[in-house]
Design an enzyme around this catalytic site. Structure first.
Site, PDB file in Angstrom:
ATOM      1  N   SER A  64      17.345  65.587  20.333  1.00 47.11           N
ATOM      2  CA  SER A  64      16.030  64.975  20.503  1.00 47.11           C
ATOM      3  C   SER A  64      14.913  66.010  20.332  1.00 47.11           C
ATOM      4  CB  SER A  64      15.934  64.372  21.904  1.00 47.11           C
ATOM      5  OG  SER A  64      16.163  65.395  22.860  1.00 47.11           O
ATOM      6  N   GLU A 121      16.999  70.337  14.082  1.00 45.39           N
ATOM      7  CA  GLU A 121      17.207  69.014  13.453  1.00 45.39           C
ATOM      8  C   GLU A 121      16.991  67.979  14.546  1.00 45.39           C
ATOM      9  OE1 GLU A 121      17.814  68.572  10.306  1.00 45.39           O
ATOM     10  OE2 GLU A 121      18.524  70.519   9.598  1.00 45.39           O
ATOM     11  N   GLY A 165      14.397  70.102  21.331  1.00 43.91           N
ATOM     12  CA  GLY A 165      13.828  71.122  20.430  1.00 43.91           C
ATOM     13  C   GLY A 165      12.616  71.814  21.039  1.00 43.91           C
ATOM     14  N   CYS A 203      19.847  59.632  13.241  1.00 48.96           N
ATOM     15  CA  CYS A 203      18.512  60.244  13.165  1.00 48.96           C
ATOM     16  C   CYS A 203      17.738  59.669  11.995  1.00 48.96           C
ATOM     17  CB  CYS A 203      18.625  61.761  13.058  1.00 48.96           C
ATOM     18  SG  CYS A 203      19.696  62.283  11.721  1.00 48.96           S
TER      19      CYS A 203
HETATM   20  P1  NAD Z   1      19.895  65.303  23.201  1.00 44.79           P
HETATM   21  O1  NAD Z   1      18.644  66.022  22.858  1.00 44.79           O
HETATM   22  O2  NAD Z   1      19.960  64.579  24.488  1.00 44.79           O
HETATM   23  O3  NAD Z   1      21.138  66.330  23.215  1.00 44.79           O
HETATM   24  C1  NAD Z   1      21.473  67.082  22.064  1.00 44.79           C
HETATM   25  C2  NAD Z   1      22.202  68.356  22.480  1.00 44.79           C
HETATM   26  O4  NAD Z   1      21.259  69.264  23.048  1.00 44.79           O
HETATM   27  C3  NAD Z   1      23.287  68.150  23.536  1.00 44.79           C
HETATM   28  O5  NAD Z   1      24.400  68.950  23.198  1.00 44.79           O
HETATM   29  C4  NAD Z   1      22.606  68.643  24.803  1.00 44.79           C
HETATM   30  O6  NAD Z   1      23.512  69.103  25.784  1.00 44.79           O
HETATM   31  C5  NAD Z   1      21.761  69.777  24.274  1.00 44.79           C
HETATM   32  N1  NAD Z   1      20.582  70.136  25.089  1.00 44.79           N
HETATM   33  C6  NAD Z   1      19.709  69.299  25.675  1.00 44.79           C
HETATM   34  N2  NAD Z   1      18.718  69.995  26.254  1.00 44.79           N
HETATM   35  C7  NAD Z   1      18.959  71.307  26.021  1.00 44.79           C
HETATM   36  C8  NAD Z   1      18.297  72.516  26.356  1.00 44.79           C
HETATM   37  N3  NAD Z   1      17.164  72.511  27.067  1.00 44.79           N
HETATM   38  N4  NAD Z   1      18.825  73.684  25.948  1.00 44.79           N
HETATM   39  C9  NAD Z   1      19.957  73.707  25.215  1.00 44.79           C
HETATM   40  N5  NAD Z   1      20.642  72.591  24.859  1.00 44.79           N
HETATM   41  C10 NAD Z   1      20.147  71.399  25.266  1.00 44.79           C
HETATM   42  O7  NAD Z   1      20.198  64.307  21.977  1.00 44.79           O
HETATM   43  P2  NAD Z   1      21.274  63.128  21.865  1.00 44.79           P
HETATM   44  O8  NAD Z   1      20.880  61.987  22.724  1.00 44.79           O
HETATM   45  O9  NAD Z   1      22.658  63.664  21.961  1.00 44.79           O
HETATM   46  O10 NAD Z   1      21.086  62.701  20.320  1.00 44.79           O
HETATM   47  C11 NAD Z   1      20.094  61.807  19.874  1.00 44.79           C
HETATM   48  C12 NAD Z   1      18.906  62.542  19.306  1.00 44.79           C
HETATM   49  O11 NAD Z   1      19.327  63.478  18.310  1.00 44.79           O
HETATM   50  C13 NAD Z   1      17.941  61.616  18.585  1.00 44.79           C
HETATM   51  O12 NAD Z   1      16.626  62.011  18.893  1.00 44.79           O
HETATM   52  C14 NAD Z   1      18.250  61.855  17.116  1.00 44.79           C
HETATM   53  O13 NAD Z   1      17.198  61.544  16.228  1.00 44.79           O
HETATM   54  C15 NAD Z   1      18.570  63.308  17.116  1.00 44.79           C
HETATM   55  N6  NAD Z   1      19.374  63.689  15.966  1.00 44.79           N
HETATM   56  C16 NAD Z   1      18.761  64.387  14.961  1.00 44.79           C
HETATM   57  C17 NAD Z   1      19.481  64.721  13.824  1.00 44.79           C
HETATM   58  C18 NAD Z   1      18.828  65.451  12.687  1.00 44.79           C
HETATM   59  O14 NAD Z   1      19.555  65.956  11.843  1.00 44.79           O
HETATM   60  N7  NAD Z   1      17.498  65.517  12.616  1.00 44.79           N
HETATM   61  C19 NAD Z   1      20.831  64.388  13.733  1.00 44.79           C
HETATM   62  C20 NAD Z   1      21.428  63.705  14.793  1.00 44.79           C
HETATM   63  C21 NAD Z   1      20.680  63.358  15.915  1.00 44.79           C
END
Ligand code: NAD
Length: 505
Positions: free
Chosen positions: A242, A263, A246, A297
């Site tokens: 998400s 990403e 990022g 995404c």
């Molecule tokens: P999320 O952000 O909840 O989690 C993604 C990952 O980040 C997990 O492994 C989580 O443990 C880790 N994480 C979360 N906070 C963190 C931090 N502060 N420090 C380090 N690591 C951390 O996302 P999700 O719910 O698993 O996936 C859905 C999101 O991902 C949607 O917003 C989607 O658009 C996006 N996404 C983007 C792409 C792309 O290529 N642009 C691809 C797939 C998914």
């Protein structure tokens, strides 16, 4: 709705994991429960890594880097070739495990593994093409060139919705570039990561003399991701998830001058023009908006339809929404599987409430009874007069906001008028419209007559603005995983200085 009377999902997952080579001790007896979105039941109990063990694993990966960087790149490519072979052999099992753990239809689970195979093939060829430029120099009897060198440990943080492909986009490239990989998968999908690690270990054993710790999986929550982000021996973190994630990760990496490859969230649009082939457009929009239960995404979330074709096209689209097959993703007839969890369902209902308050007319969106306690919904089509606030944020669920437009420039401006910038499409048979859109869309991906989702690995993948700016997979994305050096060699006897500077001692 079809309900398969299949064996219990936990048994099925355990059988797949065992066949993939994962020891039962890795997925039983731990503190972290893993649920299948198909039935909502707990299917495994995995063990979180401790902070000390995570730091030790990163140090071990750095030791692997010191050896791996000296292995010639085409030889490194041989390891990735073997990985591709092992993935081919394991495709059916790993694809089904993706379905059990992430809830994707089996066709999409298998497609995700195929994407891993494709990027391995790509990286094998790339291992003989990591070349730099020779550059004209102003000094006589000098040669100037750029060379590319391994970078160091690559940290990969991945999201639940592409539980294995995202690792492979990064790992296949990183490995041929000379970089070990340490992977923090989503806490919602650790089992597929354990499966991938077992597959990798088989490839490494066949390779023979690969250093230990070339590929490591660290199971855990965001604190494990933070350990990767904070560790000084990780010069690049590729983080998929998400925009909120990022926002937390990007500044921390910047503060220690590490590289980031972000990403993040998308909010993808398509424009349907008066000249569009409407049958093709209907199929493309249906897959892009409803496929993967709206959890890509690149899912199509905003649709701008020219007012001259609006009523006819949107009427047909609504029929498709009303009849699409929702259910157990293991059933080959199912097109829409479950949402990942209850939080996703609640976020969807909140967005629909907001859309209703903004004057939206909603078709679909209701819960559908599925097997067990899984969260199944009918995708929602929301007609709105304009791009309200709810439309400008990403809700990770199958909601398509549909709006009319009158003028193409206005539609392109609306395409761009969101914080995210991942993917976009136009449907038109008019070359002027197509080219105006391709030049005007501010996204990392812009397509003509195909939907915004379903990218191939040959192109660079990623998006602008709040999507994070990273590029992965094909084209020259490999450069992010290497260090560029500019080398100047003087093969003469004089020492001319650049820019005519004199310093005679
Ligand atoms: P999320 O952000 O909840 O989690 C993604 C990952 O980040 C997990 O492994 C989580 O443990 C880790 N994480 C979360 N906070 C963190 C931090 N502060 N420090 C380090 N690591 C951390 O996302 P999700 O719910 O698993 O996936 C859905 C999101 O991902 C949607 O917003 C989607 O658009 C996006 N996404 C983007 C792409 C792309 O290529 N642009 C691809 C797939 C998914």
């Amino acid at each position: 709705m079809t309900v398969l009377f299949a064996p219990n999902v936990a048994d099925e997952a355990a059988a797949l994991l065992t066949r993939l080579g994962v020891s039962p001790s890795a997925f039983t007896g731990g503190d972290r429960s893993v649920r299948s979105p198909i039935t909502g039941e707990v299917i495994a109990k995995v063990h979180d890594v401790s902070p000390a063990a995570a730091a030790a694993a990163i140090d071990a990966a750095h030791a692997a880097f010191l050896a791996w960087r000296k292995v010639p790149a085409p030889r490194r490519g041989e390891l990735v070739r073997l990985l591709g072979e092992e993935l081919r052999a394991a495709k059916a099992d790993l694809g089904m495990l993706v379905t059990l753990e992430a809830g994707k239809t089996l066709s999409e689970g298998l497609g995700e593994v195929q994407e891993m195979i494709d990027i391995c093939d790509y990286a094998v060829g790339l291992s003989r093409q990591l070349f730099g430029l020779a550059i004209a120099t102003e000094r006589p009897e000098h040669r100037m060139m750029e060379t590319w060198h391994p970078l160091g440990v690559v940290g990969v943080i991945s999201a639940f919705n592409f539980p294995v492909a995202v690792w492979s986009w990064n790992a296949a490239l990183a490995l041929v570039c000379g970089d070990p990989v340490v992977w923090k998968p989503s806490e919602k999908t650790p089992l597929t990561a354990l499966g991938v690690q077992a597959i990798f270990e088989r490839a490494a054993a066949r390779f023979g003399d690969a250093p230990a710790a070339l590929s490591t999986v660290l199971i855990g929550g965001r604190e494990v991701g933070e350990a990767l982000v904070d560790h000084p021996r990780v010069p690049l973190v590729s983080a998929t998830g998400s925009t909120a994630m990022g926002r937390a990760v990007g500044p921390k990496l910047a503060a220690r001058f590490a590289r980031s490859l972000l990403e993040l969230g998308g909010n993808n649009a398509a424009i349907v023009t008066p000249s569009a082939d409407l049958d093709l457009t209907l199929r493309a929009v249906a897959f892009a908006a409803m496929g993967t239960a709206g959890q890509r995404c690149t899912t199509l979330r905003r649709l701008f339809v020219h007012e001259s074709v609006y009523d006819g096209f949107v009427g047909k689209l609504k029929s498709a929404y009303g009849s699409v097959r929702i259910g157990d993703p293991r059933d080959p007839d199912t097109l829409i599987g479950p949402l990942i969890d209850e939080a996703a369902l609640n976020a969807m209902q909140r967005a629909l409430d907001d859309a209703r308050s903004a004057g939206g007319r909603i078709a679909g969106g209701e819960s559908v009874k599925g097997p067990g306690q899984g969260h199944y919904v009918r995708p929602a089509l929301v007609e709105l007069a304009s791009q309200a606030e709810v439309v400008r944020r990403e809700t990770f669920a199958p909601i398509l906001y549909v709006m009319p437009y009158a003028d193409l420039d206005q539609a392109i401006a609306l395409n761009n008028d969101v914080p995210q910038g991942l993917s976009s499409s136009i449907f038109t048979l008019n070359v002027r419209e197509a080219e105006r859109f391709l030049a005007g869309s501010d996204c990392g991906i812009a397509n003509v007559n195909i939907g915004p989702s379903g990218a191939e690995i040959g192109g660079a993948f990623g998006g602008e603005k709040e999507t994070g700016g990273g590029r992965e997979a094909g084209s020259d994305s490999w450069k992010a995983y290497m260090r560029r050096a500019t080398n100047t060699v003087n093969y003469g006897e004089a020492l001319p200085l650049a820019q005519g500077v004199r310093f005679d001692i």
